[in-house]
Design an enzyme around this catalytic site. Structure first.
Site, short mmCIF file in Angstrom:
data_model
loop_
_atom_site.label_atom_id
_atom_site.label_comp_id
_atom_site.label_asym_id
_atom_site.label_seq_id
_atom_site.Cartn_x
_atom_site.Cartn_y
_atom_site.Cartn_z
N SER A 115 33.94 37.19 37.47
CA SER A 115 35.02 37.77 36.51
C SER A 115 34.86 39.19 36.06
CB SER A 115 35.29 36.54 35.44
OG SER A 115 35.94 35.44 35.88
N GLU A 153 39.65 35.81 43.90
CA GLU A 153 40.21 36.99 43.54
C GLU A 153 40.93 36.98 42.07
OE1 GLU A 153 42.47 38.81 46.53
OE2 GLU A 153 41.28 37.73 48.22
N PHE A 194 35.18 42.14 51.68
CA PHE A 194 35.29 42.78 50.56
C PHE A 194 34.01 42.57 49.54
CE2 PHE A 194 37.29 43.15 46.26
CZ PHE A 194 37.69 44.47 46.09
N1 CAA Z 1 44.85 49.68 39.62
C1 CAA Z 1 44.03 50.76 39.15
N2 CAA Z 1 43.30 51.14 38.23
C2 CAA Z 1 43.00 49.92 37.35
C3 CAA Z 1 43.71 48.67 37.64
C4 CAA Z 1 44.39 48.67 38.90
N3 CAA Z 1 45.00 47.43 39.16
N4 CAA Z 1 43.24 47.80 36.68
C5 CAA Z 1 42.42 48.18 35.77
N5 CAA Z 1 42.05 49.81 36.29
C6 CAA Z 1 41.59 50.71 35.56
C7 CAA Z 1 41.95 50.88 34.01
O1 CAA Z 1 43.17 51.96 34.17
C8 CAA Z 1 40.74 51.42 33.36
O2 CAA Z 1 40.87 52.85 33.75
P1 CAA Z 1 39.77 53.93 32.74
O3 CAA Z 1 38.47 53.55 32.70
O4 CAA Z 1 40.23 55.34 33.22
O5 CAA Z 1 40.85 53.69 31.32
C9 CAA Z 1 39.71 50.88 34.14
O6 CAA Z 1 40.06 50.53 35.48
C10 CAA Z 1 39.29 49.52 33.46
O7 CAA Z 1 40.43 48.68 33.24
P2 CAA Z 1 40.34 47.67 32.38
O8 CAA Z 1 40.10 48.09 30.96
O9 CAA Z 1 41.49 46.71 32.85
O10 CAA Z 1 38.98 46.88 32.73
P3 CAA Z 1 38.17 45.56 32.17
O11 CAA Z 1 37.00 45.95 32.14
O12 CAA Z 1 38.90 45.13 30.94
O13 CAA Z 1 38.38 44.42 33.28
C11 CAA Z 1 39.37 42.22 34.29
C12 CAA Z 1 39.25 43.54 33.38
C13 CAA Z 1 40.79 41.96 34.29
C14 CAA Z 1 38.68 41.01 33.71
C15 CAA Z 1 38.65 42.77 35.61
O14 CAA Z 1 37.23 43.07 35.47
C16 CAA Z 1 39.17 41.57 36.68
O15 CAA Z 1 40.10 41.57 37.26
N6 CAA Z 1 38.04 40.55 36.97
C17 CAA Z 1 38.23 39.67 38.05
C18 CAA Z 1 37.52 40.19 39.05
C19 CAA Z 1 37.87 39.37 40.46
O16 CAA Z 1 39.04 39.12 40.76
N7 CAA Z 1 37.01 39.03 41.40
C20 CAA Z 1 37.28 38.32 42.38
C21 CAA Z 1 36.45 39.22 43.53
S1 CAA Z 1 36.95 39.09 45.28
C22 CAA Z 1 36.55 37.54 45.64
O17 CAA Z 1 37.05 36.65 45.05
C23 CAA Z 1 35.91 37.21 47.07
C24 CAA Z 1 36.65 37.48 48.27
O18 CAA Z 1 36.10 37.74 49.32
C25 CAA Z 1 37.88 37.02 48.35
#
Ligand code: CAA
Length: 395
Positions: A132, A363, A123
């Site tokens: 983040s 995540e 992913f």
């Molecule tokens: N399902 C569907 N749609 C979603 C959603 C969900 N769970 N969450 C948000 N959305 C949609 C919203 O409805 C919104 O839609 P519109 O633009 O149409 O209104 C849009 O996405 C933006 O949503 P937010 O306003 O919530 O977005 P934000 O910019 O405020 O971001 C955040 C929020 C929660 C900080 C997000 O950026 C986040 O979760 N960050 C952390 C990222 C993360 O977890 N990274 C780890 C990656 S993977 C990893 O670790 C590597 C690996 O290999 C395991």
């Protein structure tokens, strides 16, 4: 709420417990030292149906529910979080994402080899400059005729160098911010795609973590997952699945920490009695017991919401936040109870402690989960864009 497991759920739990305690647990220490486990293990897991638990049978999956998926992650996480991480990424972040957002042709092409363990998936979201703040990716997708050219870099990608298939998130138009993101299904053999192993991790040492480099990787438009601009939603909905897997695995870590502490506490003697007979050790055991069960029930609650097909962001953030913190505390208490032996890799607690540490980072950190929950409670956004904040407050 009824948390009684069904007969089918108990069957997969028993089967997974038996397999993981016999085949994975006895090897976990050595795999941690070797910083690798045999990839062939994935085929063994697949034969028992553990690699495609919630994927419908028509796509090569096991066709079970989300609670069954959590039970599998808990059992594998009990034995070895490195193996659990591979499975979580494969099933939760990749298979379920293809299932939800893929076309029928994409589902038929990718799900059977992933569920069989013939293919490994990763992913590709996180970048050196975007963790983040997942909406601010620099990886670019540029349209060229019927194709796309992808260029950029990804880091901390679990399964990164093992992967045959990478879900790559890229920006099509930086002025659109998160609304410009798009997701692609990229065959990692495509020219211009290069993966490099990341070493020196504190924990999850046996799991594969890589850096991905994309230099003008050409993919057809048919490799696009979902619509242009849907990339962020796809990533967030995938993380609703991924975080659930991490939380379930953390329950396994905490349960293992508790079990080995009870066992050790009963056989280790001090002051002429087993240390488990002392009040302060019993206090630690009781806390581990209650917190582990509370974390498990939060996972089950999220699983029930997922089974109903409802959006599960809030219950998933609750269980991911709580279970990852509980796993860290439980592993720490297990070290305390084991004393000097807890500090040695002859015993499980130090590996559990190192493996638990990442769970409140990857995540979505614990702080991100708290902010998601805080926004849910107050309707107020704590992680707003600084530029937007300045614009909004400038007269
Ligand atoms: N399902 C569907 N749609 C979603 C959603 C969900 N769970 N969450 C948000 N959305 C949609 C919203 O409805 C919104 O839609 P519109 O633009 O149409 O209104 C849009 O996405 C933006 O949503 P937010 O306003 O919530 O977005 P934000 O910019 O405020 O971001 C955040 C929020 C929660 C900080 C997000 O950026 C986040 O979760 N960050 C952390 C990222 C993360 O977890 N990274 C780890 C990656 S993977 C990893 O670790 C590597 C690996 O290999 C395991």
């Amino acid at each position: 709420m009824d948390f009684e497991l069904t007969q089918e759920q108990r069957m997969i739990q028993d089967a997974c417990r038996t397999f993981s305690r016999q085949r994975i647990l006895p090897n976990a220490r050595q795999w941690d030292i070797d910083e690798a486990y045999p990839r062939e293990l994935l085929h063994e897991l697949a034969k028992l149906g553990f690699l495609g638990v919630p994927v419908p049978e028509q796509y090569g999956g096991t066709g079970l529910d989300y609670l069954s998926e959590a039970l599998v992650f808990e059992e594998i996480g009990y034995a070895d979080s490195s193996v659990r991480t591979t499975l979580s990424v494969q099933m939760s972040l990749v298979e379920l994402t293809v299932l939800k957002w893929g076309s029928e042709a994409q589902r038929q092409q990718y799900l059977p080899p992933l569920c069989k363990g013939d293919w490994v998936g990763c992913f590709g979201l996180t970048e050196p400059g975007a963790g983040s703040d997942a909406g601010s990716l620099s990886t670019r997708a540029v349209r060229q005729g019927g194709d796309w050219l992808l260029s950029g870099q990804k880091v901390w990608i679990s399964n990164g160098t093992w992967a045959d298939l990478a879900i790559i998130f890229a920006q099509t138009d930086p002025s659109q911010k998160h609304k410009g993101l798009v997701a692609f299904l990229v065959d990692t053999k495509t020219p211009g795609f290069h993966a490099q192993k990341m070493k020196g991790k504190l924990g999850l040492r046996a799991s594969d973590t890589g850096e991905l480099f994309l230099e003008n990787v050409r993919v057809p438009d048919s490799a696009r997952l979902g619509e242009i601009g849907e990339g962020f939603k796809i990533a967030m909905s995938a993380l609703d699945n991924g975080r659930y897997g991490v939380a379930s695995g953390c329950v396994g870590i905490a349960q293992h920490a508790l079990d080995c502490s009870v066992e050790y506490g009963k056989q280790r003697r001090a002051f002429n009695k087993p240390i488990a007979a002392t009040q302060l050790v019993q206090e630690m055991l009781a806390n581990m017991f209650v917190e582990t069960q509370a974390a498990r029930l939060l996972v089950y609650q999220a699983g029930m919401v997922k089974n109903r097909g409802e959006r599960c962001t809030i219950p998933v953030s609750m269980c991911k936040y709580y279970a990852s913190e509980v796993a860290k505390r439980a592993a720490d208490m297990a070290i305390q109870i084991h004393g000097g032996y807890g500090y040695s890799n002859e015993y499980a607690p130090e590996r559990l402690w190192r493996d638990a540490r990442v769970a409140s980072l990857y995540e979505g950190t614990s702080q991100i989960q708290q902010l998601i929950l805080g926004r849910h409670l107050t309707g107020l956004q704590a992680f707003e864009d600084e530029q937007q904040r300045v614009l909004a407050t400038t007269p």
